[in-house]
Design a protein around this motif. Sequence first.
Motif, short mmCIF file in Angstrom:
data_model
loop_
_atom_site.label_atom_id
_atom_site.label_comp_id
_atom_site.label_asym_id
_atom_site.label_seq_id
_atom_site.Cartn_x
_atom_site.Cartn_y
_atom_site.Cartn_z
N TYR A 86 0.83 -1.19 0.00
CA TYR A 86 0.00 0.00 0.00
C TYR A 86 0.87 1.25 0.00
O TYR A 86 1.91 1.30 0.66
CB TYR A 86 -0.92 0.01 1.22
N ALA A 87 0.42 2.26 -0.72
CA ALA A 87 1.20 3.49 -0.85
C ALA A 87 1.41 4.16 0.50
O ALA A 87 2.44 4.81 0.73
CB ALA A 87 0.50 4.46 -1.81
N ASP A 88 0.45 4.01 1.42
CA ASP A 88 0.57 4.66 2.72
C ASP A 88 1.74 4.12 3.54
O ASP A 88 2.22 4.79 4.46
CB ASP A 88 -0.72 4.47 3.53
N ASN A 89 2.20 2.91 3.23
CA ASN A 89 3.31 2.30 3.97
C ASN A 89 4.60 2.25 3.16
O ASN A 89 5.52 1.51 3.51
CB ASN A 89 2.93 0.88 4.41
N ALA A 90 4.67 3.04 2.09
CA ALA A 90 5.84 2.98 1.22
C ALA A 90 7.11 3.46 1.92
O ALA A 90 8.22 3.12 1.49
CB ALA A 90 5.60 3.81 -0.05
N TYR A 91 6.97 4.24 2.97
CA TYR A 91 8.14 4.75 3.69
C TYR A 91 8.81 3.69 4.55
O TYR A 91 10.00 3.78 4.88
CB TYR A 91 7.73 5.93 4.58
N ALA A 92 8.05 2.67 4.98
CA ALA A 92 8.54 1.71 5.98
C ALA A 92 9.79 0.94 5.53
O ALA A 92 10.73 0.77 6.32
CB ALA A 92 7.43 0.75 6.38
N PRO A 93 9.86 0.41 4.27
CA PRO A 93 11.08 -0.31 3.88
C PRO A 93 12.33 0.57 3.96
O PRO A 93 13.41 0.07 4.32
CB PRO A 93 10.80 -0.73 2.43
N TRP A 94 12.20 1.86 3.65
CA TRP A 94 13.36 2.75 3.72
C TRP A 94 13.82 2.93 5.17
O TRP A 94 15.02 2.94 5.46
CB TRP A 94 13.01 4.10 3.10
N LEU A 95 12.86 3.07 6.07
CA LEU A 95 13.23 3.21 7.48
C LEU A 95 13.90 1.94 8.00
O LEU A 95 14.86 2.01 8.78
CB LEU A 95 12.00 3.54 8.32
N LEU A 96 13.40 0.79 7.57
CA LEU A 96 14.02 -0.47 7.99
C LEU A 96 15.43 -0.59 7.43
O LEU A 96 16.35 -1.05 8.13
CB LEU A 96 13.16 -1.65 7.53
N ALA A 97 15.63 -0.18 6.18
CA ALA A 97 16.97 -0.25 5.58
C ALA A 97 17.94 0.66 6.34
O ALA A 97 19.09 0.28 6.61
CB ALA A 97 16.91 0.15 4.11
N VAL A 98 17.49 1.87 6.69
CA VAL A 98 18.35 2.78 7.47
C VAL A 98 18.66 2.17 8.84
O VAL A 98 19.78 2.28 9.35
CB VAL A 98 17.67 4.15 7.61
N THR A 99 17.66 1.51 9.44
CA THR A 99 17.88 0.86 10.74
C THR A 99 18.97 -0.19 10.65
O THR A 99 19.86 -0.27 11.52
CB THR A 99 16.57 0.22 11.22
N VAL A 100 18.93 -1.00 9.61
CA VAL A 100 19.95 -2.05 9.43
C VAL A 100 21.34 -1.42 9.28
O VAL A 100 22.32 -1.89 9.88
CB VAL A 100 19.60 -2.93 8.22
N LEU A 101 21.42 -0.36 8.47
CA LEU A 101 22.72 0.31 8.29
C LEU A 101 23.24 0.88 9.62
O LEU A 101 24.43 0.77 9.93
CB LEU A 101 22.59 1.42 7.25
N LEU A 102 22.34 1.47 10.40
CA LEU A 102 22.75 2.02 11.69
C LEU A 102 23.21 0.92 12.64
O LEU A 102 24.21 1.08 13.36
CB LEU A 102 21.59 2.80 12.32
N LEU A 103 22.49 -0.20 12.65
CA LEU A 103 22.89 -1.31 13.53
C LEU A 103 24.24 -1.87 13.13
O LEU A 103 25.09 -2.16 13.98
CB LEU A 103 21.82 -2.41 13.48
N VAL A 104 24.48 -2.03 11.82
CA VAL A 104 25.76 -2.56 11.37
C VAL A 104 26.89 -1.58 11.67
O VAL A 104 27.95 -1.95 12.17
CB VAL A 104 25.69 -2.87 9.85
N HIS A 105 26.64 -0.29 11.38
CA HIS A 105 27.69 0.71 11.59
C HIS A 105 28.04 0.84 13.07
O HIS A 105 29.22 0.83 13.45
CB HIS A 105 27.23 2.06 11.03
N ARG A 106 27.02 0.98 13.91
CA ARG A 106 27.28 1.13 15.34
C ARG A 106 27.74 -0.17 15.97
O ARG A 106 28.52 -0.18 16.93
CB ARG A 106 26.01 1.64 16.04
N GLY A 107 27.22 -1.31 15.44
CA GLY A 107 27.58 -2.61 16.01
C GLY A 107 29.06 -2.92 15.87
O GLY A 107 29.63 -3.64 16.70
N ARG A 108 29.69 -2.38 14.84
CA ARG A 108 31.13 -2.63 14.65
C ARG A 108 31.97 -1.97 15.73
O ARG A 108 33.12 -2.32 15.95
CB ARG A 108 31.55 -2.13 13.27
N ARG A 109 31.41 -0.97 16.44
CA ARG A 109 32.15 -0.25 17.46
C ARG A 109 31.83 -0.73 18.88
O ARG A 109 32.29 -0.16 19.85
CB ARG A 109 31.85 1.24 17.35
N VAL A 110 30.97 -1.76 18.97
CA VAL A 110 30.55 -2.25 20.28
C VAL A 110 31.51 -3.34 20.76
O VAL A 110 31.96 -4.18 19.98
CB VAL A 110 29.11 -2.81 20.20
N ASP A 111 31.82 -3.32 22.04
CA ASP A 111 32.63 -4.36 22.67
C ASP A 111 31.69 -5.49 23.10
O ASP A 111 31.07 -5.44 24.15
CB ASP A 111 33.37 -3.79 23.87
#
Length: 524
Positions: free
Chosen positions: A37-62
């Motif tokens: 649905y067009a109303d939820n078209a933003y959600a995949p982009w937010l999920l993709a950004v979330t994955v990138l943030l988790l990977v980027h920040r996760g590399r700096r976690v002990d």
Amino acid sequence: MRQLLSATPVRLALPGLVLLVLLGLAVGDLAQRQWIYADNAYAPWLLAVTVLLLVHRGRRVDWSASCPAGTLLGSVLLMLGGSAYAVGHSQKVELITVSGCILLMAGAIAWTGGLQALRQLRFPLVFWSLSLPYPGWLVDRLTSPMKLWVSQGTEAVLYALGYPVARSGVVLAIGPYQLLVADACSGLNSLIFLVALGLLYLHLTGPRPAWHRVVMGLALLPLALLANGVRVFILMLLTYYFGDAVGQSYWHDLAGVMLFATGFLSLLALDALLGWIGPRHHLAPVISLPAVPAAHPGRGLSWRRSAGLAVVLLLTAGLARFLTPDRLQAQLDPMPPLSQLVPETLGHWRHDARADILLVEPNTQASVQRLYSQTLARTYINPAGERIMLSIAYGGRQMGDELQAHRPEYCYQAQGFELLDSRDVPLALGGQLLNVRRLVAVRHERVEPITYWMTIGKRPALPGWRRKWAQMRSGLSGEVPDGTLIRVSSLSTRTDQAFALQADFVAAMEEAGLDRLGLARRSD
């Protein structure tokens, strides 16, 4: 080889793989049911950004810095997330499924890296929550006033500039053209996406004073409304000067890009203004991320903890599979053809075939035919010449929100109606007390009072958590329920008389013993 096997990344591989499979299954459900649905078209982009943030920040976690408090918190989050995921995925309730995914991710982080890892990755988890598939009642309640505000604002600006503009609800007329301000033009999706952009911008560009962040947070809604207004304003001018075909062409999508550009540029301008009013370097940072501790040589995630996490995640997948219903009520107790189920004569009401009309516009009607197993639309007339329009939509698999698209709150608004006076009332029938929802739909001179209810199986229900719980209770017992939406309406400006007439018609339906429509008669 021993050093390789003792490395934390290697020991995280197994639980990480299982977690990715769980996330993949959730994404598959979203792609098939929500993201189309067009109303939820933003959600995949937010999920993709979330994955990138988790990977980027996760590399700096002990990841070797586990602690008892983190283990305890992680265990609780894993238990809650696993239960939510299993129930949501098995019952096709994506809101619960995605919430379970977030809790599972948070639990896995706390279990493996302790509280310090959870603190460092808190922003991606909060950001992820913005992609939740919010329930329809919430979206409708938030979207309706936004559409009205945008319509009113656009009308006022165009009128002030001397354009021939008029408005009826959320339908704008300019010259010979009419435009419906739909959800995609002024709905919750644009607000959420602009909020997400604002939060991401604040996160990536450094700390700010508390008052600075509060002001920018409070400004997100007005900025979103402004951006939506700019989009509708541009589309109105394009339609007025170049015709409806141009307004609905690729310029429509380009105006959508202008929406986000306007919102983001307004956010940048506000941020610069607030920074000029109160320079940030005069105040201590308030959202600075904690420093990443140095890794402890020789320490790492143990195989025992890694295996334990993998087992918990596998149990979650197994529980989801176990709870998935496999018996179709539509096959065990098939719904007869609606044209045969509903009599031509109901008490003193008779079917007036000559007055049958298409109750929705052709595009919406085509969508209805694709979504539901059966539909019925009839007009009935009584001896006094009063008419009632009956519409029934039946779906054989009620595991999600299949009937939502046919609800008057969505169906009528999609055609430019303004909905007034929404309330739930009990109808005292001869055999039962039936709870129904009453609405008044208005567009131009057409005033249409509406009475409707829904069913799960043979039991009547109204939209809300009680209907969802009845649906899930049936699913958790192993049975996929069917469901029906029954809508009764008439054309009248005297709403009280119209609702009384509709109650009389529903009583006639109950006398006919239409138990499949939630109108079972009480045995004497």
